[in-house]
Design a protein around this motif. Structure first.
Motif, PDB file in Angstrom:
ATOM      1  N   VAL A 296       0.838  -1.191   0.000  1.00 26.05           N
ATOM      2  CA  VAL A 296       0.000   0.000   0.000  1.00 26.05           C
ATOM      3  C   VAL A 296       0.881   1.252   0.000  1.00 26.05           C
ATOM      4  N   ALA A 297       0.523   2.206  -0.852  1.00 29.97           N
ATOM      5  CA  ALA A 297       1.292   3.446  -0.959  1.00 29.97           C
ATOM      6  C   ALA A 297       0.449   4.637  -0.524  1.00 29.97           C
ATOM      7  N   ILE A 298       1.099   5.602   0.057  1.00 31.10           N
ATOM      8  CA  ILE A 298       0.495   6.884   0.399  1.00 31.10           C
ATOM      9  C   ILE A 298       0.927   7.883  -0.678  1.00 31.10           C
ATOM     10  N   PRO A 299       0.022   8.740  -1.153  1.00 33.12           N
ATOM     11  CA  PRO A 299       0.442   9.759  -2.118  1.00 33.12           C
ATOM     12  C   PRO A 299       1.625  10.563  -1.575  1.00 33.12           C
ATOM     13  N   GLY A 300       2.708  10.570  -2.309  1.00 37.47           N
ATOM     14  CA  GLY A 300       3.939  11.216  -1.873  1.00 37.47           C
ATOM     15  C   GLY A 300       5.073  10.216  -1.669  1.00 37.47           C
ATOM     16  N   ASP A 301       4.736   8.943  -1.415  1.00 31.31           N
ATOM     17  CA  ASP A 301       5.766   7.922  -1.208  1.00 31.31           C
ATOM     18  C   ASP A 301       6.712   7.821  -2.406  1.00 31.31           C
ATOM     19  N   LEU A 302       6.143   7.828  -3.609  1.00 32.15           N
ATOM     20  CA  LEU A 302       6.958   7.673  -4.809  1.00 32.15           C
ATOM     21  C   LEU A 302       7.925   8.843  -4.957  1.00 32.15           C
ATOM     22  N   GLU A 303       7.447  10.045  -4.662  1.00 35.25           N
ATOM     23  CA  GLU A 303       8.313  11.219  -4.769  1.00 35.25           C
ATOM     24  C   GLU A 303       9.476  11.138  -3.774  1.00 35.25           C
ATOM     25  N   VAL A 304       9.187  10.678  -2.557  1.00 32.98           N
ATOM     26  CA  VAL A 304      10.239  10.538  -1.546  1.00 32.98           C
ATOM     27  C   VAL A 304      11.310   9.571  -2.028  1.00 32.98           C
ATOM     28  N   LYS A 305      10.885   8.455  -2.618  1.00 36.86           N
ATOM     29  CA  LYS A 305      11.828   7.461  -3.145  1.00 36.86           C
ATOM     30  C   LYS A 305      12.642   8.038  -4.289  1.00 36.86           C
ATOM     31  N   ARG A 306      11.952   8.746  -5.190  1.00 34.59           N
ATOM     32  CA  ARG A 306      12.659   9.326  -6.335  1.00 34.59           C
ATOM     33  C   ARG A 306      13.674  10.370  -5.909  1.00 34.59           C
ATOM     34  N   ILE A 307      13.307  11.184  -4.926  1.00 33.77           N
ATOM     35  CA  ILE A 307      14.220  12.226  -4.442  1.00 33.77           C
ATOM     36  C   ILE A 307      15.496  11.588  -3.900  1.00 33.77           C
ATOM     37  N   SER A 308      15.337  10.546  -3.113  1.00 37.05           N
ATOM     38  CA  SER A 308      16.499   9.865  -2.532  1.00 37.05           C
ATOM     39  C   SER A 308      17.400   9.308  -3.623  1.00 37.05           C
ATOM     40  N   GLU A 309      16.796   8.678  -4.626  1.00 36.66           N
ATOM     41  CA  GLU A 309      17.578   8.072  -5.704  1.00 36.66           C
ATOM     42  C   GLU A 309      18.270   9.134  -6.557  1.00 36.66           C
ATOM     43  N   ALA A 310      17.548  10.223  -6.851  1.00 42.84           N
ATOM     44  CA  ALA A 310      18.115  11.274  -7.710  1.00 42.84           C
ATOM     45  C   ALA A 310      19.233  12.016  -6.997  1.00 42.84           C
ATOM     46  N   GLU A 311      19.091  12.236  -5.689  1.00 41.45           N
ATOM     47  CA  GLU A 311      20.153  12.908  -4.945  1.00 41.45           C
ATOM     48  C   GLU A 311      21.413  12.058  -4.903  1.00 41.45           C
TER      49      GLU A 311
END
Length: 342
Positions: A296-311
């Motif tokens: 189950v995902a909460i809106p915003g989870d994907l962005e948090v993951k992407r931010i970590s990976e992109a940084e």
């Protein structure tokens, strides 16, 4: 090729400095640009940046911008952006909305005569930093045909909503099945579109980005997305004295004056009751949601993951974008290669 976070910020600021933008505008445009790329909305990040240079050259972005508050009450304001950078105008509008909401409990600020501002969620996030709820909507150049129609008339009309809590809880989406920027990005990369994204100018399904840009993008969810997009068009057009329907230009046509509108709504939860209790109850609800299943995902989870990976790994720069940036940098005597990595 790729570019790391700090280098992208520095590159954007250096280009804008060479073009004569103020230090404040350099900072705000760079912040909004990297925010889009870190979250994975690359169609609205550095990939969209060359559009702003076209607007500056055409004079549709005013480097001397200074917003004008045309109407104001304790809980609302109407702002004329005077054709400044959309990022700078929107930041100032949201700051006004936050200040008013902290005084009145809720505030609404409308904007006209601004420019493309990047991703909508960048501005709702500003409210979260102040423990407020942020809701942002905007309209765009016509891209969606009315349901049953063939000609694009309604914008992709994004909506972003963020809730302050320990969990980053936010949604930022177009009311079309995809953002126009992703169609433009697909064209730049030479990629076909997935089925169900777009129609050509004759109303036939197409996978060709060029045909989609000449035709229309489908609304998400059929009638529901269409209805939401249509109503946002009214709230960010007639309500804020901006363009609507065929009268909107400048978000996808950078050489034309930008006539779109924005609406920024902020709610201060502390005016309803104890803020810590609100946040605790919100987190309790998040826990209940996550407990219903492993994935189950909460809106915003994907962005948090992407931010970590992109940084950690940097932001990819495709061949065409690299060529566009190199042309810009060569004209401004900037060494693009010093900002990029293999």
């Amino acid at each position: 090729m790729k570019i790391m976070k700090d280098n992208e910020i520095a590159l954007v600021k250096e280009i804008l400095k060479k073009l004569g933008a103020s230090e404040e505008d350099q900072e705000l445009v760079a912040e909004a640009t990297i925010d889009a790329d870190l979250k994975g909305f690359t169609s609205h990040g550095l990939g969209r940046f060359p559009q702003y240079l076209i607007s500056i050259e055409a004079g549709t972005i005013n480097l001397e911008e200074n917003i004008t508050i045309e109407k104001e009450t304790p809980a609302m304001a109407l702002i004329n952006g005077n054709s400044g950078f959309g990022q700078a105008v929107s930041y100032k509008a949201m700051q006004i909305a936050i200040k008013k909401a902290k005084e009145m409990g809720i505030a609404c600020v409308g904007v006209h005569n601004s420019n493309h501002f990047g991703v909508t969620g960048f501005y709702s996030d500003l409210a979260l930093r102040e423990n407020c709820i942020g809701l942002v909507i905007a309209n765009t150049d016509p891209a969606i045909a009315p349901l049953g129609g063939k000609k694009a008339l309604i914008g992709t009309n994004p909506i972003a909503l963020g809730i302050p809590s320990d969990t980053y809880m936010t949604v930022d989406m177009a009311t079309s099945v995809t953002a126009r920027g992703k169609i433009i990005e697909s064209r730049r990369k030479g990629l076909d579109l997935p089925d169900g994204w777009a129609l050509d100018k004759d109303g036939n399904p197409t996978n060709n980005p060029e045909e989609a840009l000449e035709g229309s993008i489908l609304p998400f969810g059929g009638f529901k997305g269409y209805a939401l997009s249509l109503l946002i068009e009214v709230l960010t057009g007639p309500l804020v004295q901006a363009g609507y329907g065929n009268g909107v230009s400048g978000t996808a046509s950078p050489d034309k004056d930008c006539t779109k509108g924005d609406l920024y709504i902020v709610i201060d939860p502390s005016k309803f009751g104890d803020f810590d209790e609100f946040k605790a109850n919100t987190e309790d609800f998040v826990s209940q949601v996550r407990a219903t299943g492993e994935n189950v995902a909460i809106p915003g989870d994907l962005e948090v993951k992407r931010i970590s990976e992109a940084e950690a790994n940097g932001i990819p720069i495709d061949k065409k974008l690299n060529e566009q940036l190199k042309e810009i940098c060569d004209n401004l005597d900037i060494d693009l290669d010093s900002y990029l990595e293999e």
